[in-house]
Design a protein around this motif. Structure first.
Motif, mmCIF file in Angstrom:
data_model
loop_
_atom_site.group_PDB
_atom_site.id
_atom_site.type_symbol
_atom_site.label_atom_id
_atom_site.label_comp_id
_atom_site.label_asym_id
_atom_site.label_seq_id
_atom_site.Cartn_x
_atom_site.Cartn_y
_atom_site.Cartn_z
ATOM 1 N N PRO A 275 11.800 -3.086 -8.976
ATOM 2 C CA PRO A 275 12.735 -2.445 -9.918
ATOM 3 C C PRO A 275 12.049 -1.452 -10.848
ATOM 4 C CG PRO A 275 13.139 -4.810 -9.791
ATOM 5 C CD PRO A 275 11.866 -4.560 -9.057
ATOM 6 N N PHE A 276 10.838 -1.775 -11.305
ATOM 7 C CA PHE A 276 10.111 -0.859 -12.188
ATOM 8 C C PHE A 276 9.724 0.416 -11.440
ATOM 9 C CE2 PHE A 276 9.613 -5.060 -13.945
ATOM 10 C CZ PHE A 276 9.700 -4.872 -15.319
ATOM 11 N N LEU A 277 9.272 0.259 -10.203
ATOM 12 C CA LEU A 277 8.893 1.432 -9.419
ATOM 13 C C LEU A 277 10.104 2.317 -9.129
ATOM 14 C CD1 LEU A 277 6.349 -0.125 -6.877
ATOM 15 C CD2 LEU A 277 5.851 1.234 -8.915
ATOM 16 N N LEU B 212 5.351 4.107 -13.616
ATOM 17 C CA LEU B 212 4.729 3.997 -12.289
ATOM 18 C C LEU B 212 3.287 3.512 -12.396
ATOM 19 C CD1 LEU B 212 6.032 7.213 -10.482
ATOM 20 C CD2 LEU B 212 6.810 4.868 -10.163
ATOM 21 N N CYS B 213 2.538 4.072 -13.342
ATOM 22 C CA CYS B 213 1.133 3.667 -13.506
ATOM 23 C C CYS B 213 1.021 2.214 -13.945
ATOM 24 C CB CYS B 213 0.445 4.566 -14.521
ATOM 25 S SG CYS B 213 0.256 6.269 -13.994
ATOM 26 N N GLY B 214 1.838 1.825 -14.928
ATOM 27 C CA GLY B 214 1.773 0.457 -15.424
ATOM 28 C C GLY B 214 2.150 -0.557 -14.364
ATOM 29 N N ALA B 215 3.235 -0.299 -13.638
ATOM 30 C CA ALA B 215 3.673 -1.236 -12.600
ATOM 31 C C ALA B 215 2.651 -1.307 -11.471
ATOM 32 C CB ALA B 215 5.038 -0.810 -12.066
ATOM 33 N N SER B 216 2.105 -0.167 -11.072
ATOM 34 C CA SER B 216 1.117 -0.148 -9.991
ATOM 35 C C SER B 216 -0.142 -0.900 -10.393
ATOM 36 C CB SER B 216 0.767 1.300 -9.619
ATOM 37 O OG SER B 216 1.908 1.995 -9.172
ATOM 38 N N THR B 217 -0.598 -0.697 -11.615
ATOM 39 C CA THR B 217 -1.805 -1.375 -12.074
ATOM 40 C C THR B 217 -1.585 -2.870 -12.187
ATOM 41 O OG1 THR B 217 -2.467 0.609 -13.300
ATOM 42 C CG2 THR B 217 -3.535 -1.465 -13.914
ATOM 43 N N ALA B 218 -0.411 -3.274 -12.628
ATOM 44 C CA ALA B 218 -0.133 -4.702 -12.779
ATOM 45 C C ALA B 218 -0.225 -5.439 -11.451
ATOM 46 C CB ALA B 218 1.253 -4.897 -13.396
ATOM 47 N N VAL B 219 0.208 -4.809 -10.361
ATOM 48 C CA VAL B 219 0.260 -5.509 -9.091
ATOM 49 C C VAL B 219 -0.949 -5.250 -8.204
ATOM 50 C CG1 VAL B 219 1.488 -3.705 -7.799
ATOM 51 C CG2 VAL B 219 1.874 -6.103 -7.226
ATOM 52 N N ALA B 220 -1.624 -4.103 -8.395
ATOM 53 C CA ALA B 220 -2.718 -3.748 -7.483
ATOM 54 C C ALA B 220 -4.022 -3.435 -8.186
ATOM 55 C CB ALA B 220 -2.310 -2.537 -6.630
ATOM 56 N N GLY B 221 -4.059 -3.459 -9.516
ATOM 57 C CA GLY B 221 -5.273 -3.115 -10.232
ATOM 58 C C GLY B 221 -5.383 -1.610 -10.450
ATOM 59 N N PRO B 222 -6.410 -1.186 -11.176
ATOM 60 C CA PRO B 222 -6.558 0.239 -11.528
ATOM 61 C C PRO B 222 -7.159 1.065 -10.397
ATOM 62 C CG PRO B 222 -8.311 -1.039 -12.547
ATOM 63 C CD PRO B 222 -7.417 -2.040 -11.855
ATOM 64 N N ALA C 296 0.828 -1.209 0.000
ATOM 65 C CA ALA C 296 0.000 0.000 0.000
ATOM 66 C C ALA C 296 0.860 1.256 0.000
ATOM 67 C CB ALA C 296 -0.936 -0.016 1.210
ATOM 68 N N VAL C 297 1.947 1.234 0.748
ATOM 69 C CA VAL C 297 2.835 2.394 0.821
ATOM 70 C C VAL C 297 3.484 2.664 -0.538
ATOM 71 C CG1 VAL C 297 5.009 3.234 1.796
ATOM 72 C CG2 VAL C 297 3.267 2.246 3.292
ATOM 73 N N VAL C 298 4.059 1.641 -1.162
ATOM 74 C CA VAL C 298 4.787 1.877 -2.410
ATOM 75 C C VAL C 298 3.831 2.208 -3.559
ATOM 76 C CG1 VAL C 298 6.758 0.482 -1.710
ATOM 77 C CG2 VAL C 298 4.876 -0.611 -2.937
ATOM 78 N N ILE C 299 2.658 1.558 -3.599
ATOM 79 C CA ILE C 299 1.708 1.849 -4.675
ATOM 80 C C ILE C 299 1.098 3.237 -4.480
ATOM 81 C CG2 ILE C 299 -0.462 1.150 -5.752
ATOM 82 C CD1 ILE C 299 1.959 -0.636 -6.363
ATOM 83 N N GLY C 300 0.753 3.585 -3.240
ATOM 84 C CA GLY C 300 0.228 4.919 -2.982
ATOM 85 C C GLY C 300 1.229 6.007 -3.339
ATOM 86 N N GLY C 301 2.479 5.806 -2.959
ATOM 87 C CA GLY C 301 3.511 6.769 -3.317
ATOM 88 C C GLY C 301 3.693 6.886 -4.820
ATOM 89 N N ALA C 302 3.658 5.748 -5.521
ATOM 90 C CA ALA C 302 3.814 5.756 -6.973
ATOM 91 C C ALA C 302 2.670 6.504 -7.656
ATOM 92 C CB ALA C 302 3.892 4.325 -7.492
ATOM 93 N N LEU C 303 1.438 6.253 -7.220
ATOM 94 C CA LEU C 303 0.290 6.907 -7.844
ATOM 95 C C LEU C 303 0.253 8.401 -7.535
ATOM 96 C CD1 LEU C 303 -2.466 4.205 -7.232
ATOM 97 C CD2 LEU C 303 -1.299 4.729 -9.377
ATOM 98 N N GLY C 304 0.600 8.776 -6.297
ATOM 99 C CA GLY C 304 0.665 10.196 -5.966
ATOM 100 C C GLY C 304 1.706 10.929 -6.798
ATOM 101 N N LEU C 305 2.876 10.321 -6.954
ATOM 102 C CA LEU C 305 3.940 10.930 -7.761
ATOM 103 C C LEU C 305 3.542 10.992 -9.228
ATOM 104 C CD1 LEU C 305 6.786 12.048 -8.049
ATOM 105 C CD2 LEU C 305 7.640 9.696 -8.138
ATOM 106 N N ALA C 306 2.951 9.912 -9.748
ATOM 107 C CA ALA C 306 2.539 9.898 -11.153
ATOM 108 C C ALA C 306 1.512 10.988 -11.431
ATOM 109 C CB ALA C 306 1.963 8.525 -11.511
ATOM 110 N N GLY C 307 0.565 11.183 -10.509
ATOM 111 C CA GLY C 307 -0.421 12.236 -10.707
ATOM 112 C C GLY C 307 0.204 13.616 -10.729
ATOM 113 N N ALA C 308 1.140 13.879 -9.815
ATOM 114 C CA ALA C 308 1.801 15.184 -9.783
ATOM 115 C C ALA C 308 2.581 15.436 -11.070
ATOM 116 C CB ALA C 308 2.736 15.261 -8.574
#
Length: 311
Positions: free
Chosen positions: A177-179, A224-234, A43-55
């Motif tokens: 590694p992708f993140l 970031l979006c692709g890796a996050s979606t692959a592991v946690a969904g959209p 949750a921490v790494v995916i949340g951080g990735a999505l927040g950064l990707a949005g910014a």
């Protein structure tokens, strides 16, 4: 993170949380906390990735409505993964990530091209409308691919909602590694994004290679979006809410905005996961639903602001 270990369908005492962090799983409570550790980390790494990707997306497009979910990037990654599994028998965890990243990139390019058509170019509202239409179309295609396939429908039904349940350190190891690469590309683009905020012509006059800055930053966000979606969904709306909240806290300088977006995104998704586990005990509400309940009203608020309507 500590609250994520302690609260859920089974309450865990703080002493058991600390014991689980030390590797103990002698009691049922300690075992529950141990199982929650990888879920919390994910949750921490995916949340951080999505927040950064949005910014980064908001900085690249100069669009206050930009978000991986709203612009159709996450749903493009989902469609790519579902199609690869259904038609090509994809099973490799690393393959999931590569395919999701490719789907996210194609979707982002498609939405930008559609949003740039007509007078005025790629305005924020045109991009948002193009992204919403693309997301709806891709969601329908995902359903069309999954529903006839009983062998994959069950596993993808929950994944389509978006969540961090069933996390494991093995899954985190595949996506890490992708993140890391995506985080590096985005954070290194901070200074260039500050220049882009002044306009392309002025940024070029200041010596920035506008096309290179925009491409590198966009590539980092797509990874970031692709890796996050692959592991946690959209999971949607994290990338919309977090950058706006961070601007209220620390301003618009991307050198501060991007790291704070990582921190706040991680906090938001972890808190949403805790809420989803607590409010429906002993069942759970997937984190994708909780973030949608938070983000949808915020999206309406942003659209209704006079400044955005004028854009």
């Amino acid at each position: 993170m500590v609250s994520s270990l302690a609260f859920g369908s089974r309450a865990v005492a703080w002493s058991d949380v600390w014991a689980a962090l030390g590797g103990a799983d002698d009691t049922l409570e300690q075992a529950a906390a141990t199982k929650r550790i990888p879920r919390t980390v994910l949750a921490v790494v995916i949340g951080g990735a999505l927040g950064l990707a949005g910014a980064v997306m908001q900085g690249v497009t100069r669009n206050p409505l930009a978000d991986p979910g709203i612009l159709g990037v996450n749903m493009g990654a989902s469609l790519a993964v579902v199609s690869a599994v259904a038609f090509f028998g994809l099973t490799s965890p690393t393959g999931y990530i590569w395919v999701a990243t490719a789907g996210a990139a194609v979707s982002a390019l498609f939405v930008y091209v559609v949003g740039a058509l007509g007078r005025g170019g790629a305005t924020p509202l045109k991009l948002a409308l193009a992204g919403a239409a693309t997301s709806a179309a891709f969601a329908s295609l995902v359903s069309a691919v999954v529903l006839p396939r009983n062998d994959i429908a069950g596993s993808f039904r929950l994944w389509q909602i978006g969540g961090v349940g069933g996390a494991s350190f093995e899954r985190i190891g595949h996506v890490l590694p992708f993140l890391v690469a995506g985080f590096a590309l985005c954070l290194l683009s901070a200074r260039g994004l500050n220049s882009l905020a002044l306009g392309d012509e002025l940024a070029a006059g200041l010596g920035e290679r506008v096309a290179v800055v925009r491409s590198v930053a966009a590539l980092g966000a797509v990874v970031l979006c692709g890796a996050s979606t692959a592991v946690a969904g959209p999971i949607a709306f994290v990338g919309l809410v977090v950058p706006h909240a961070c601007r209220l806290l620390i301003g618009v300088d991307h050198r501060w905005l991007l790291p704070f977006s990582v921190l706040l995104g991680a906090s938001l998704l972890t808190a949403a996961d805790v809420v989803g586990r607590v409010v429906a005990r002993p069942a759970e509400i997937d984190v994708g639903i909780v973030t949608a309940l938070i983000g949808a009203p915020f999206f309406i608020y942003i659209v209704r602001r006079q400044k955005v309507r004028a854009l």
